[in-house]
Write an enzyme that holds these catalytic residues in place. Structure first.
Site, PDB file in Angstrom:
ATOM      1  N   ALA A 183       1.794   5.273   1.488  1.00 38.62           N
ATOM      2  CA  ALA A 183       2.039   5.864   2.794  1.00 38.62           C
ATOM      3  C   ALA A 183       0.703   6.104   3.477  1.00 38.62           C
ATOM      4  O   ALA A 183      -0.245   6.564   2.849  1.00 38.62           O
ATOM      5  CB  ALA A 183       2.773   7.195   2.621  1.00 38.62           C
ATOM      6  N   GLY A 200       0.825  -1.210   0.000  1.00 43.02           N
ATOM      7  CA  GLY A 200       0.000   0.000   0.000  1.00 43.02           C
ATOM      8  C   GLY A 200       0.850   1.247   0.000  1.00 43.02           C
ATOM      9  O   GLY A 200       2.074   1.182   0.078  1.00 43.02           O
ATOM     10  N   GLU A 222      14.413  -6.024  16.178  1.00 41.51           N
ATOM     11  CA  GLU A 222      14.840  -4.941  15.295  1.00 41.51           C
ATOM     12  C   GLU A 222      15.797  -5.533  14.263  1.00 41.51           C
ATOM     13  O   GLU A 222      16.811  -6.124  14.636  1.00 41.51           O
ATOM     14  CB  GLU A 222      15.580  -3.846  16.084  1.00 41.51           C
ATOM     15  CG  GLU A 222      14.931  -3.431  17.394  1.00 41.51           C
ATOM     16  CD  GLU A 222      14.176  -2.118  17.286  1.00 41.51           C
ATOM     17  OE1 GLU A 222      14.364  -1.422  16.258  1.00 41.51           O
ATOM     18  OE2 GLU A 222      13.391  -1.801  18.198  1.00 41.51           O
ATOM     19  N   ALA A 254      12.551  -0.468  10.699  1.00 43.75           N
ATOM     20  CA  ALA A 254      12.780   0.974  10.864  1.00 43.75           C
ATOM     21  C   ALA A 254      13.909   1.245  11.842  1.00 43.75           C
ATOM     22  O   ALA A 254      14.074   0.546  12.831  1.00 43.75           O
ATOM     23  CB  ALA A 254      11.501   1.648  11.351  1.00 43.75           C
ATOM     24  N   ARG A 264       0.957   0.979  19.556  1.00 41.54           N
ATOM     25  CA  ARG A 264      -0.248   0.255  19.152  1.00 41.54           C
ATOM     26  C   ARG A 264      -0.143  -1.225  19.498  1.00 41.54           C
ATOM     27  O   ARG A 264      -1.141  -1.936  19.521  1.00 41.54           O
ATOM     28  CB  ARG A 264      -0.427   0.422  17.646  1.00 41.54           C
ATOM     29  CG  ARG A 264      -1.881   0.437  17.234  1.00 41.54           C
ATOM     30  CD  ARG A 264      -2.053   1.070  15.894  1.00 41.54           C
ATOM     31  NE  ARG A 264      -1.333   0.342  14.865  1.00 41.54           N
ATOM     32  CZ  ARG A 264      -0.927   0.892  13.732  1.00 41.54           C
ATOM     33  NH1 ARG A 264      -1.145   2.164  13.496  1.00 41.54           N
ATOM     34  NH2 ARG A 264      -0.291   0.189  12.834  1.00 41.54           N
ATOM     35  N   HIS A 321       3.935   3.422  16.162  1.00 37.88           N
ATOM     36  CA  HIS A 321       3.650   2.035  15.792  1.00 37.88           C
ATOM     37  C   HIS A 321       3.764   1.124  17.017  1.00 37.88           C
ATOM     38  O   HIS A 321       2.933   0.258  17.241  1.00 37.88           O
ATOM     39  CB  HIS A 321       4.623   1.557  14.704  1.00 37.88           C
ATOM     40  CG  HIS A 321       4.158   1.877  13.311  1.00 37.88           C
ATOM     41  ND1 HIS A 321       4.149   0.955  12.298  1.00 37.88           N
ATOM     42  CD2 HIS A 321       3.668   3.016  12.781  1.00 37.88           C
ATOM     43  CE1 HIS A 321       3.694   1.521  11.192  1.00 37.88           C
ATOM     44  NE2 HIS A 321       3.400   2.773  11.454  1.00 37.88           N
ATOM     45  N   ARG A 322       4.808   1.346  17.797  1.00 32.73           N
ATOM     46  CA  ARG A 322       5.076   0.492  18.950  1.00 32.73           C
ATOM     47  C   ARG A 322       3.949   0.627  19.982  1.00 32.73           C
ATOM     48  O   ARG A 322       3.538  -0.361  20.607  1.00 32.73           O
ATOM     49  CB  ARG A 322       6.417   0.893  19.571  1.00 32.73           C
ATOM     50  CG  ARG A 322       6.931  -0.073  20.615  1.00 32.73           C
ATOM     51  CD  ARG A 322       8.215   0.454  21.235  1.00 32.73           C
ATOM     52  NE  ARG A 322       9.368   0.366  20.344  1.00 32.73           N
ATOM     53  CZ  ARG A 322      10.142  -0.718  20.245  1.00 32.73           C
ATOM     54  NH1 ARG A 322       9.883  -1.786  20.974  1.00 32.73           N
ATOM     55  NH2 ARG A 322      11.168  -0.715  19.436  1.00 32.73           N
TER      56      ARG A 322
END
Lengths: 169, 169, 169
Positions: free
Chosen positions: A12, A10, A63, A37, A54, A51-52
């Protein structure tokens, strides 16, 4: 042992990560999250933190800005895994002056032999004007090649548009 | 009184406005047009004139570069409304240094309670290379968030590609 | 004599050319390839060579960076033709300072009266952030108009995403 690979593609802010997480959450926890990332600056740091925030304690985060293959190797058989995202991984490799073609081929082979319910996320970046910058053009090409290869090997391919998952194959 | 919200999403020159107008024209006139474009330069003026030339006297136009909520408040119950377009509205707010997150939340709430056949148009802008410009990245994020929120609340979501409307939900 | 026009639209590295070639290969050889790319620099030369390497001796290539209409006129009745790609043709015309609107109208009329199984390929370029460069904005608009006109006249329209052909109409 059978696994399956779902490829979520998808733009952004199209809801890719959220949809990938929802697909993983259909399976029993714990869930593995391979994050590509790197918090190289404040903007990136803020994105990573959002993000984290969530993800709850049922997620185990690894990582892996460059060694996604290694991170996948360490995942137990049968475990659900979300790789988020391969376009960022490619961008990290570009900065590290790696051989994008070879690295892509190697990683796609690993993803195409999933040992559990695996979900890989990538960005579609080829639907704008040709970038003026030669490096950006090279990156755009490499990202498109990665997306094509992964889609060809995935069990299902889902496009996210404005948060709506659309089954492409 | 029941209404419905249709969200038309597409790229530049993909036929979004034309399709939005066609959806509105299924209802009896007069039709309300909430225009967010401002003729800040000659190029923008030409675009506005071209859009306007396509609309006949059955259209009642309200210019609302920033206060779309206010313009919607003035629309009679049951009347068909086309809002064209929200991405430009967001861009106007960005230039005015408004709180994009808060403004988006507020407008989506209003659009999600339509008092007639309402159609809202926006641009998909997240399918190219990451912009080098930080402001453009911020705008791209805000536009994506707006599109996701609106799509989640709309009764139907339509993507336009090369003039073809594709039902996404 | 009846023909048909298929329009294949997609982003950079989305598998447009490959899919167009596959559609042509459903018909008996020889196959005609109208190439609009010009090797103006090394990067472009490499792209052309890569595309050419994929095509075998059953393909008859005509180079037509600007005069696609003329090249189509020279194609025998009933012969399969792939035009790859119209967005590059438009870009060549822009550099030659041609009247894009008029040229687009003229070519679409010719393509809309196919004398065999014809396939035309173009890029979708309007799904990124608005370009800062005015010429790029003009090009983006012209490409969108071309895509809309061609889609409206084609017998079928196919979007390619990550190598997956999706029927849009």
């Amino acid at each position: 042992m059978t696994g399956s690979l779902t490829f979520v593609l998808g733009g952004a802010r199209s809801g890719k990560s959220r949809h990938g997480e929802a697909l993983i959450a259909e399976h029993p926890a714990p869930w593995h999250y391979i994050a590509t990332a790197e918090a190289l600056d404040a903007e990136m740091g803020a994105r990573i933190a959002a993000h984290r925030a969530r993800r709850d304690a049922r997620w185990i985060t690894a990582e892996a800005p460059r060694d996604v293959a290694g991170a996948l190797g360490a995942i137990p058989d049968g475990a659900p895994v979300l790789v988020d995202c391969l376009t960022l991984w490619l961008s990290n490799l570009l900065l590290a002056e790696a051989d994008l073609e070879a690295e892509t081929g190697r990683l796609v082979e690993i993803l195409a032999a999933p040992r559990g319910p695996w979900v890989a996320i990538a960005n579609e970046v080829g639907l704008g004007i040709v970038p003026e910058n030669a490096l950006a053009r090279r990156f755009r090409d490499a990202a498109g090649v990665l997306n094509q290869r992964l889609a060809a090997r995935a069990d299902r391919v889902i496009l996210t548009v404005a948060g709506i998952p659309i089954r492409a194959r």
